[in-house]
Design a protein around this motif. Structure first.
Motif, PDB file in Angstrom:
ATOM      1  N   LEU A  76       0.819  -1.218   0.000  1.00 57.66           N
ATOM      2  CA  LEU A  76       0.000   0.000   0.000  1.00 57.66           C
ATOM      3  C   LEU A  76       0.851   1.267   0.000  1.00 57.66           C
ATOM      4  CD1 LEU A  76      -2.931  -0.871   2.419  1.00 57.66           C
ATOM      5  CD2 LEU A  76      -3.083  -0.392  -0.020  1.00 57.66           C
ATOM      6  N   PHE A  77       2.008   1.199   0.665  1.00 62.46           N
ATOM      7  CA  PHE A  77       2.888   2.367   0.748  1.00 62.46           C
ATOM      8  C   PHE A  77       3.968   2.370  -0.322  1.00 62.46           C
ATOM      9  CE2 PHE A  77       1.218   2.166   5.158  1.00 62.46           C
ATOM     10  CZ  PHE A  77       0.573   3.389   5.129  1.00 62.46           C
ATOM     11  N   GLY A  78       3.833   1.476  -1.337  1.00 63.05           N
ATOM     12  CA  GLY A  78       4.760   1.482  -2.459  1.00 63.05           C
ATOM     13  C   GLY A  78       6.037   0.715  -2.225  1.00 63.05           C
ATOM     14  N   GLU A  79       6.119  -0.031  -1.164  1.00 64.99           N
ATOM     15  CA  GLU A  79       7.310  -0.841  -0.883  1.00 64.99           C
ATOM     16  C   GLU A  79       6.943  -2.302  -1.074  1.00 64.99           C
ATOM     17  OE1 GLU A  79       8.223   0.238   3.098  1.00 64.99           O
ATOM     18  OE2 GLU A  79       8.635   2.310   2.598  1.00 64.99           O
ATOM     19  N   GLY A  80       7.842  -3.191  -0.782  1.00 74.03           N
ATOM     20  CA  GLY A  80       7.544  -4.615  -0.889  1.00 74.03           C
ATOM     21  C   GLY A  80       7.836  -5.144  -2.273  1.00 74.03           C
ATOM     22  N   THR A  81       7.362  -6.348  -2.536  1.00 70.85           N
ATOM     23  CA  THR A  81       7.655  -7.002  -3.810  1.00 70.85           C
ATOM     24  C   THR A  81       6.772  -6.451  -4.922  1.00 70.85           C
ATOM     25  OG1 THR A  81       6.034  -8.754  -3.448  1.00 70.85           O
ATOM     26  CG2 THR A  81       8.245  -9.124  -2.581  1.00 70.85           C
ATOM     27  N   VAL A  82       7.210  -6.686  -6.156  1.00 68.88           N
ATOM     28  CA  VAL A  82       6.447  -6.241  -7.316  1.00 68.88           C
ATOM     29  C   VAL A  82       5.121  -6.993  -7.387  1.00 68.88           C
ATOM     30  CG1 VAL A  82       6.447  -6.136  -9.842  1.00 68.88           C
ATOM     31  CG2 VAL A  82       8.536  -5.629  -8.581  1.00 68.88           C
ATOM     32  N   VAL A  83       5.162  -8.290  -7.084  1.00 66.83           N
ATOM     33  CA  VAL A  83       3.940  -9.094  -7.116  1.00 66.83           C
ATOM     34  C   VAL A  83       2.950  -8.598  -6.053  1.00 66.83           C
ATOM     35  CG1 VAL A  83       3.008 -11.410  -6.765  1.00 66.83           C
ATOM     36  CG2 VAL A  83       5.130 -11.095  -8.043  1.00 66.83           C
ATOM     37  N   GLY A  84       3.454  -8.288  -4.872  1.00 68.24           N
ATOM     38  CA  GLY A  84       2.596  -7.782  -3.798  1.00 68.24           C
ATOM     39  C   GLY A  84       1.924  -6.475  -4.183  1.00 68.24           C
ATOM     40  N   ARG A  85       2.700  -5.555  -4.754  1.00 69.82           N
ATOM     41  CA  ARG A  85       2.117  -4.274  -5.184  1.00 69.82           C
ATOM     42  C   ARG A  85       1.092  -4.486  -6.291  1.00 69.82           C
ATOM     43  NH1 ARG A  85       7.715  -1.754  -5.106  1.00 69.82           N
ATOM     44  NH2 ARG A  85       7.692  -2.562  -7.203  1.00 69.82           N
ATOM     45  N   LEU A  86       1.399  -5.386  -7.233  1.00 66.92           N
ATOM     46  CA  LEU A  86       0.479  -5.652  -8.332  1.00 66.92           C
ATOM     47  C   LEU A  86      -0.823  -6.244  -7.818  1.00 66.92           C
ATOM     48  CD1 LEU A  86       0.160  -5.722 -11.446  1.00 66.92           C
ATOM     49  CD2 LEU A  86       0.873  -8.115 -11.298  1.00 66.92           C
ATOM     50  N   VAL A  87      -0.727  -7.211  -6.922  1.00 73.92           N
ATOM     51  CA  VAL A  87      -1.934  -7.859  -6.393  1.00 73.92           C
ATOM     52  C   VAL A  87      -2.770  -6.860  -5.606  1.00 73.92           C
ATOM     53  CG1 VAL A  87      -2.738  -9.560  -4.714  1.00 73.92           C
ATOM     54  CG2 VAL A  87      -1.010 -10.201  -6.384  1.00 73.92           C
ATOM     55  N   VAL A  88      -2.132  -6.071  -4.755  1.00 75.46           N
ATOM     56  CA  VAL A  88      -2.877  -5.134  -3.904  1.00 75.46           C
ATOM     57  C   VAL A  88      -3.459  -3.995  -4.724  1.00 75.46           C
ATOM     58  CG1 VAL A  88      -2.659  -3.456  -2.039  1.00 75.46           C
ATOM     59  CG2 VAL A  88      -1.659  -5.725  -1.789  1.00 75.46           C
ATOM     60  N   TRP A  89      -2.647  -3.342  -5.556  1.00 70.11           N
ATOM     61  CA  TRP A  89      -3.109  -2.144  -6.260  1.00 70.11           C
ATOM     62  C   TRP A  89      -3.987  -2.447  -7.464  1.00 70.11           C
ATOM     63  CZ3 TRP A  89      -3.212   2.657  -4.637  1.00 70.11           C
ATOM     64  CH2 TRP A  89      -2.384   3.010  -3.572  1.00 70.11           C
ATOM     65  N   GLU A  90      -3.780  -3.579  -8.123  1.00 68.54           N
ATOM     66  CA  GLU A  90      -4.538  -3.886  -9.329  1.00 68.54           C
ATOM     67  C   GLU A  90      -5.739  -4.796  -9.089  1.00 68.54           C
ATOM     68  OE1 GLU A  90      -3.977  -2.495 -12.310  1.00 68.54           O
ATOM     69  OE2 GLU A  90      -2.347  -1.363 -11.399  1.00 68.54           O
ATOM     70  N   SER A  91      -5.763  -5.500  -7.970  1.00 69.72           N
ATOM     71  CA  SER A  91      -6.841  -6.454  -7.752  1.00 69.72           C
ATOM     72  C   SER A  91      -7.616  -6.181  -6.463  1.00 69.72           C
ATOM     73  CB  SER A  91      -6.270  -7.870  -7.728  1.00 69.72           C
ATOM     74  OG  SER A  91      -7.282  -8.796  -7.437  1.00 69.72           O
ATOM     75  N   ARG A  92      -6.922  -6.220  -5.348  1.00 71.39           N
ATOM     76  CA  ARG A  92      -7.633  -6.201  -4.063  1.00 71.39           C
ATOM     77  C   ARG A  92      -8.145  -4.825  -3.669  1.00 71.39           C
ATOM     78  NH1 ARG A  92      -3.982 -10.412  -0.524  1.00 71.39           N
ATOM     79  NH2 ARG A  92      -4.305 -12.183  -1.918  1.00 71.39           N
ATOM     80  N   LEU A  93      -7.366  -3.797  -3.834  1.00 72.52           N
ATOM     81  CA  LEU A  93      -7.800  -2.449  -3.436  1.00 72.52           C
ATOM     82  C   LEU A  93      -8.973  -1.950  -4.273  1.00 72.52           C
ATOM     83  CD1 LEU A  93      -7.206  -0.239  -1.390  1.00 72.52           C
ATOM     84  CD2 LEU A  93      -5.667   0.785  -3.050  1.00 72.52           C
ATOM     85  N   PRO A  94      -8.940  -2.089  -5.612  1.00 70.03           N
ATOM     86  CA  PRO A  94     -10.124  -1.675  -6.380  1.00 70.03           C
ATOM     87  C   PRO A  94     -11.379  -2.459  -6.001  1.00 70.03           C
ATOM     88  CG  PRO A  94      -8.258  -1.915  -7.846  1.00 70.03           C
ATOM     89  CD  PRO A  94      -7.829  -2.440  -6.511  1.00 70.03           C
ATOM     90  N   ARG A  95     -11.215  -3.754  -5.734  1.00 67.86           N
ATOM     91  CA  ARG A  95     -12.371  -4.564  -5.344  1.00 67.86           C
ATOM     92  C   ARG A  95     -12.919  -4.112  -3.998  1.00 67.86           C
ATOM     93  NH1 ARG A  95     -11.151 -10.567  -4.403  1.00 67.86           N
ATOM     94  NH2 ARG A  95      -9.412  -9.826  -5.613  1.00 67.86           N
ATOM     95  N   ALA A  96     -12.047  -3.813  -3.052  1.00 64.63           N
ATOM     96  CA  ALA A  96     -12.489  -3.357  -1.730  1.00 64.63           C
ATOM     97  C   ALA A  96     -13.183  -1.998  -1.826  1.00 64.63           C
ATOM     98  CB  ALA A  96     -11.306  -3.284  -0.771  1.00 64.63           C
ATOM     99  N   LEU A  97     -12.601  -1.079  -2.591  1.00 64.84           N
ATOM    100  CA  LEU A  97     -13.212   0.249  -2.743  1.00 64.84           C
ATOM    101  C   LEU A  97     -14.554   0.162  -3.469  1.00 64.84           C
ATOM    102  CD1 LEU A  97     -10.083   2.436  -3.582  1.00 64.84           C
ATOM    103  CD2 LEU A  97     -11.335   2.275  -1.417  1.00 64.84           C
ATOM    104  N   THR A  98     -14.643  -0.716  -4.468  1.00 61.53           N
ATOM    105  CA  THR A  98     -15.907  -0.904  -5.181  1.00 61.53           C
ATOM    106  C   THR A  98     -16.970  -1.460  -4.247  1.00 61.53           C
ATOM    107  OG1 THR A  98     -14.729  -1.263  -7.241  1.00 61.53           O
ATOM    108  CG2 THR A  98     -17.006  -2.022  -7.152  1.00 61.53           C
ATOM    109  N   ALA A  99     -16.586  -2.423  -3.409  1.00 62.11           N
ATOM    110  CA  ALA A  99     -17.541  -3.005  -2.463  1.00 62.11           C
ATOM    111  C   ALA A  99     -18.061  -1.950  -1.498  1.00 62.11           C
ATOM    112  CB  ALA A  99     -16.888  -4.152  -1.692  1.00 62.11           C
TER     113      ALA A  99
END
Length: 146
Positions: A76-99
């Motif tokens: 969430l803060f732009g650190e961590g692995t590339v896969v982690g950022r991709l999963v959180v920013w491209e999949s989970r965060l939009p889904r949570a905000l949409t919900a």
């Protein structure tokens, strides 16, 4: 006769308190009601925030890609692995905000619907909105299969 009229007039009379005392009592009751309402509202708002936070954490942490809560925070803060950022920013965060957004909009639509009908217990099935949606869905289904 005059004695009877006197008794009737004293029986019909009510002892009234002074206006100042009556106003003070009413004001005191309003203050107590207002404080109670504010206290109940604050507790309810705190519970809503806690439940919202718990569901948000579950939406961001849970999923097929196993990420720990720390990895989600890093992403969430732009650190961590590339896969982690991709999963959180491209999949989970939009889904949570949409919900959250869809839930809030459904709640507002329900309030508008109840105010429009003028009944706080009104639901869409009372005037046939559910049946109409079901019919429309069936009609659209039949058109798409042709």
């Amino acid at each position: 006769m005059s004695g009877t009229g006197t008794v009737a007039s004293t029986v019909g009379m009510h002892v009234r308190r002074p206006k100042e005392a009556e106003g003070a009592v009413v004001g005191l009751l309003r203050d107590v009601r207002r404080r109670t309402w504010l206290r109940v509202s604050a507790v309810f708002a705190a519970l809503v925030v806690i439940v919202f936070a718990a569901f948000s954490v579950e939406l961001l942490v849970g999923g097929s890609a196993e990420l720990s809560p720390g990895a989600v925070l890093d992403a969430l803060f732009g650190e961590g692995t590339v896969v982690g950022r991709l999963v959180v920013w491209e999949s989970r965060l939009p889904r949570a905000l949409t919900a959250v957004l869809v839930g809030a909009l459904f709640g507002m639509a329900g309030v508008v619907y109840q105010r429009l009908i003028g009944n706080v217990l009104a639901t869409p099935d009372i005037i046939g909105v559910s049946s109409c949606l079901l019919y429309t869905s069936d009609a659209a289904d039949e058109r798409s299969s042709v």
